[in-house]
Design a protein around this motif. Sequence first.
Motif, PDB file in Angstrom:
ATOM      1  N   ASP A  69     -36.045 -36.413  45.537  1.00 44.40           N
ATOM      2  CA  ASP A  69     -35.079 -35.869  44.735  1.00 44.40           C
ATOM      3  C   ASP A  69     -36.009 -36.288  43.021  1.00 44.40           C
ATOM      4  N   GLN A  70     -37.413 -36.529  42.895  1.00 45.08           N
ATOM      5  CA  GLN A  70     -38.199 -36.845  41.874  1.00 45.08           C
ATOM      6  C   GLN A  70     -37.812 -38.490  40.704  1.00 45.08           C
ATOM      7  N   TYR A  71     -36.652 -39.183  41.299  1.00 50.28           N
ATOM      8  CA  TYR A  71     -36.505 -39.390  40.857  1.00 50.28           C
ATOM      9  C   TYR A  71     -38.034 -41.211  40.162  1.00 50.28           C
TER      10      TYR A  71
ATOM     11  N   TRP B 253     -34.478 -47.720  39.805  1.00 54.33           N
ATOM     12  CA  TRP B 253     -34.664 -46.597  40.004  1.00 54.33           C
ATOM     13  C   TRP B 253     -33.883 -44.938  39.099  1.00 54.33           C
ATOM     14  N   CYS B 254     -34.537 -44.988  38.579  1.00 52.73           N
ATOM     15  CA  CYS B 254     -33.627 -43.262  37.001  1.00 52.73           C
ATOM     16  C   CYS B 254     -33.198 -42.436  37.175  1.00 52.73           C
ATOM     17  N   HIS B 255     -32.946 -41.035  37.354  1.00 53.03           N
ATOM     18  CA  HIS B 255     -32.729 -40.121  37.475  1.00 53.03           C
ATOM     19  C   HIS B 255     -33.582 -39.519  36.415  1.00 53.03           C
ATOM     20  N   PRO B 256     -34.575 -38.336  36.498  1.00 51.15           N
ATOM     21  CA  PRO B 256     -35.599 -37.629  35.750  1.00 51.15           C
ATOM     22  C   PRO B 256     -34.715 -37.588  33.927  1.00 51.15           C
TER      23      PRO B 256
ATOM     24  N   PHE C 290     -22.626 -43.468  30.522  1.00 46.22           N
ATOM     25  CA  PHE C 290     -23.151 -42.340  31.643  1.00 46.22           C
ATOM     26  C   PHE C 290     -24.106 -44.124  32.496  1.00 46.22           C
ATOM     27  N   SER C 291     -23.791 -43.850  33.671  1.00 44.00           N
ATOM     28  CA  SER C 291     -24.797 -44.752  34.172  1.00 44.00           C
ATOM     29  C   SER C 291     -26.594 -44.482  33.937  1.00 44.00           C
ATOM     30  N   ALA C 292     -27.422 -45.551  34.212  1.00 32.87           N
ATOM     31  CA  ALA C 292     -28.567 -44.727  33.365  1.00 32.87           C
ATOM     32  C   ALA C 292     -29.910 -45.068  34.478  1.00 32.87           C
ATOM     33  N   ASP C 293     -29.782 -46.694  34.698  1.00 28.68           N
ATOM     34  CA  ASP C 293     -29.980 -46.538  36.154  1.00 28.68           C
ATOM     35  C   ASP C 293     -29.881 -47.855  36.269  1.00 28.68           C
ATOM     36  N   PHE C 294     -30.465 -48.417  38.058  1.00 27.21           N
ATOM     37  CA  PHE C 294     -29.880 -49.307  38.420  1.00 27.21           C
ATOM     38  C   PHE C 294     -30.679 -49.801  38.907  1.00 27.21           C
TER      39      PHE C 294
END
Length: 187
Positions: free
Chosen positions: A53-55, A72-75, A116-120
């Motif tokens: 999913d290109q995280y 990890w973090c969503h693009p 918003f959740s930026a990353d984890f």
Amino acid sequence: MVKPKNILLTLKEHNVNSCTTIKLIYNAKSAYCFSIRESDTKMQHLIKLLERDQYIHWHRFKDEDVVRDIFWCHPDAVKLVNAYNLVFLIDSTYKTNKYRLSLLDFVEVTPTRMTFSADFAYLKGERLNNVVWALECFRCLFLRRDVLPVVIVTNRDLALMNAVQTIFPKCTNLLCTFHINKNVKGK
């Protein structure tokens, strides 16, 4: 994502003569999860999903094949992190999950007070070097080195507070009022 007891109730509603038991549902669910994961461990499967999913993600190994820490973090979150980078809340929950890992949650506050959740990050330990590593990963998300967070709000986790001072020395570190009030009520 449906609870096994709800699956069983639905099956019984649709067919009163059904011989399905809760054990059969758990076995079917386990077989399904294994068929998706194949021979991968859960962590290997997670890393494959992040790549698919290109995280943006980084991980460190304990041994050569055991992941110790993962970030990890969503693009799309990276775009938001760089657009609204004034205030971040970083909260850590210690070993409340099934794998006894600490979860570090980075939440961003926009100028309109939306969050918003930026990353984890899942961290094996609560020590300073683990948190510093996660904050270094977080810092890598910023496209410009001169535009970093101005304020970071944390609970009174000393390792997290010291890591913030190390990685973001010009940043103001504030304590979360929720955690302050919780401690005042507790004492």
